[in-house]
Design a protein around this motif. Structure first.
Motif, PDB file in Angstrom:
ATOM      1  N   VAL A  61       0.847  -1.088  -0.042  1.00  0.00           N
ATOM      2  CA  VAL A  61       0.115  -0.153   0.006  1.00  0.00           C
ATOM      3  C   VAL A  61       0.986   1.002  -0.090  1.00  0.00           C
ATOM      4  O   VAL A  61       1.948   1.338   0.771  1.00  0.00           O
ATOM      5  N   SER A  62       0.497   2.100  -0.860  1.00  0.00           N
ATOM      6  CA  SER A  62       1.156   3.530  -1.055  1.00  0.00           C
ATOM      7  C   SER A  62       0.463   4.614  -0.334  1.00  0.00           C
ATOM      8  O   SER A  62      -0.588   4.627  -0.895  1.00  0.00           O
ATOM      9  N   LEU A  63       0.968   5.247   0.363  1.00  0.00           N
ATOM     10  CA  LEU A  63       0.126   6.471   1.187  1.00  0.00           C
ATOM     11  C   LEU A  63       1.164   7.546   1.135  1.00  0.00           C
ATOM     12  O   LEU A  63       2.244   7.650   1.654  1.00  0.00           O
ATOM     13  N   SER A  64       0.745   8.454  -0.082  1.00  0.00           N
ATOM     14  CA  SER A  64       1.491   9.729  -0.317  1.00  0.00           C
ATOM     15  C   SER A  64       2.923   9.247  -0.661  1.00  0.00           C
ATOM     16  O   SER A  64       3.677  10.191  -0.361  1.00  0.00           O
ATOM     17  N   GLY A  65       3.004   8.366  -1.192  1.00  0.00           N
ATOM     18  CA  GLY A  65       4.387   7.848  -2.001  1.00  0.00           C
ATOM     19  C   GLY A  65       4.244   7.310  -3.207  1.00  0.00           C
ATOM     20  O   GLY A  65       3.603   7.851  -4.007  1.00  0.00           O
ATOM     21  N   TRP A  66       5.286   6.428  -3.593  1.00  0.00           N
ATOM     22  CA  TRP A  66       5.546   6.076  -4.698  1.00  0.00           C
ATOM     23  C   TRP A  66       4.167   5.135  -5.466  1.00  0.00           C
ATOM     24  O   TRP A  66       3.484   4.560  -4.864  1.00  0.00           O
ATOM     25  N   GLN A  67       4.061   5.903  -6.633  1.00  0.00           N
ATOM     26  CA  GLN A  67       3.067   5.057  -7.621  1.00  0.00           C
ATOM     27  C   GLN A  67       3.941   4.563  -8.757  1.00  0.00           C
ATOM     28  O   GLN A  67       4.489   5.347  -9.365  1.00  0.00           O
ATOM     29  N   ILE A  68       4.027   3.449  -8.854  1.00  0.00           N
ATOM     30  CA  ILE A  68       4.715   2.411  -9.924  1.00  0.00           C
ATOM     31  C   ILE A  68       3.968   2.234 -10.965  1.00  0.00           C
ATOM     32  O   ILE A  68       2.744   1.657 -11.236  1.00  0.00           O
ATOM     33  N   ASN A  69       4.620   2.617 -12.311  1.00  0.00           N
ATOM     34  CA  ASN A  69       3.920   2.418 -13.699  1.00  0.00           C
ATOM     35  C   ASN A  69       4.976   1.778 -14.345  1.00  0.00           C
ATOM     36  O   ASN A  69       6.156   1.817 -14.159  1.00  0.00           O
ATOM     37  N   ASP A  70       4.392   0.725 -15.388  1.00  0.00           N
ATOM     38  CA  ASP A  70       5.205   0.222 -16.361  1.00  0.00           C
ATOM     39  C   ASP A  70       5.639   0.930 -17.232  1.00  0.00           C
ATOM     40  O   ASP A  70       5.477   2.372 -17.497  1.00  0.00           O
ATOM     41  N   ALA A  71       6.228   0.629 -18.388  1.00  0.00           N
ATOM     42  CA  ALA A  71       6.934   1.536 -19.481  1.00  0.00           C
ATOM     43  C   ALA A  71       5.907   1.982 -20.261  1.00  0.00           C
ATOM     44  O   ALA A  71       6.136   3.162 -20.875  1.00  0.00           O
ATOM     45  N   LEU A  72       4.817   1.392 -20.391  1.00  0.00           N
ATOM     46  CA  LEU A  72       3.453   2.184 -21.072  1.00  0.00           C
ATOM     47  C   LEU A  72       2.622   2.953 -20.114  1.00  0.00           C
ATOM     48  O   LEU A  72       1.819   3.830 -20.597  1.00  0.00           O
ATOM     49  N   GLY A  73       3.241   3.301 -18.955  1.00  0.00           N
ATOM     50  CA  GLY A  73       2.548   4.362 -17.875  1.00  0.00           C
ATOM     51  C   GLY A  73       1.190   3.662 -17.071  1.00  0.00           C
ATOM     52  O   GLY A  73       0.519   4.579 -16.583  1.00  0.00           O
TER      53      GLY A  73
END
Length: 165
Positions: free
Chosen positions: A121-133
């Motif tokens: 779980v990310s709270l006010s932090g990293w949002q991870i996206n793949d190469a296509l966004g």
């Protein structure tokens, strides 16, 4: 017993610190063991919140010396492993809550994802996206400490949403 790692930077904003303190208290009130890196910032705030609510708090320290650890830990493991301790911290958890973001926090998120620990779980932090966004499945965003704890504990053993008091 459910164990949740709370990860985040040693230097954080006042808002991240407040969120971490609330996350720690909510986890403790839910009967969860809080794992953290054991030092300042998000780690210390989560430990303080959990300890203040009567919870069990374990710090997995990067250094070999316990003297710099948060005073709010119930116990600590002095690994002397520097950032390699992130693997021990995350690998000991049933779920991970990342608050804020730093390179160390990103490594903890990545280790959890590689090990199949869910949810992260990310709270006010990293949002991870793949190469296509596109958002990477498994990293779940939360917009409040209570939502972060609910999402981290969903599906963990016998825990129920009404345990969050």
């Amino acid at each position: 017993m459910i164990q949740v790692a709370v990860c985040g930077p040693a230097e954080c904003s006042a808002a991240e610190e407040a969120s971490a303190r609330e996350v720690g208290a909510l986890l403790a009130r839910s009967g969860v063991v809080l794992l953290c890196g054991g030092y300042g910032g998000v780690m210390a705030a989560a430990a303080e919140g959990a300890a203040g609510a009567g919870g069990l708090v374990i710090g997995i320290l990067s250094g070999a010396d316990r003297s710099e650890a948060s005073p709010h830990l119930t116990a600590c493991v002095a690994t002397g492993m520097d950032q390699a301790r992130n693997s021990i911290l995350v690998g000991s958890a049933d779920a991970v809550i990342a608050i804020g973001g730093s390179w160390g926090t990103l490594s903890e998120v990545a280790i959890a994802m590689r090990r199949g620990i869910r949810p992260v779980v990310s709270l006010s932090g990293w949002q991870i996206n793949d190469a296509l966004g596109n958002a990477v499945p498994g990293v779940v965003p939360a917009d409040s400490p209570a939502a972060a704890v609910r999402r981290a504990l969903a599906g963990q053993g016998t825990w129920r949403a009404d345990d969050l008091r």
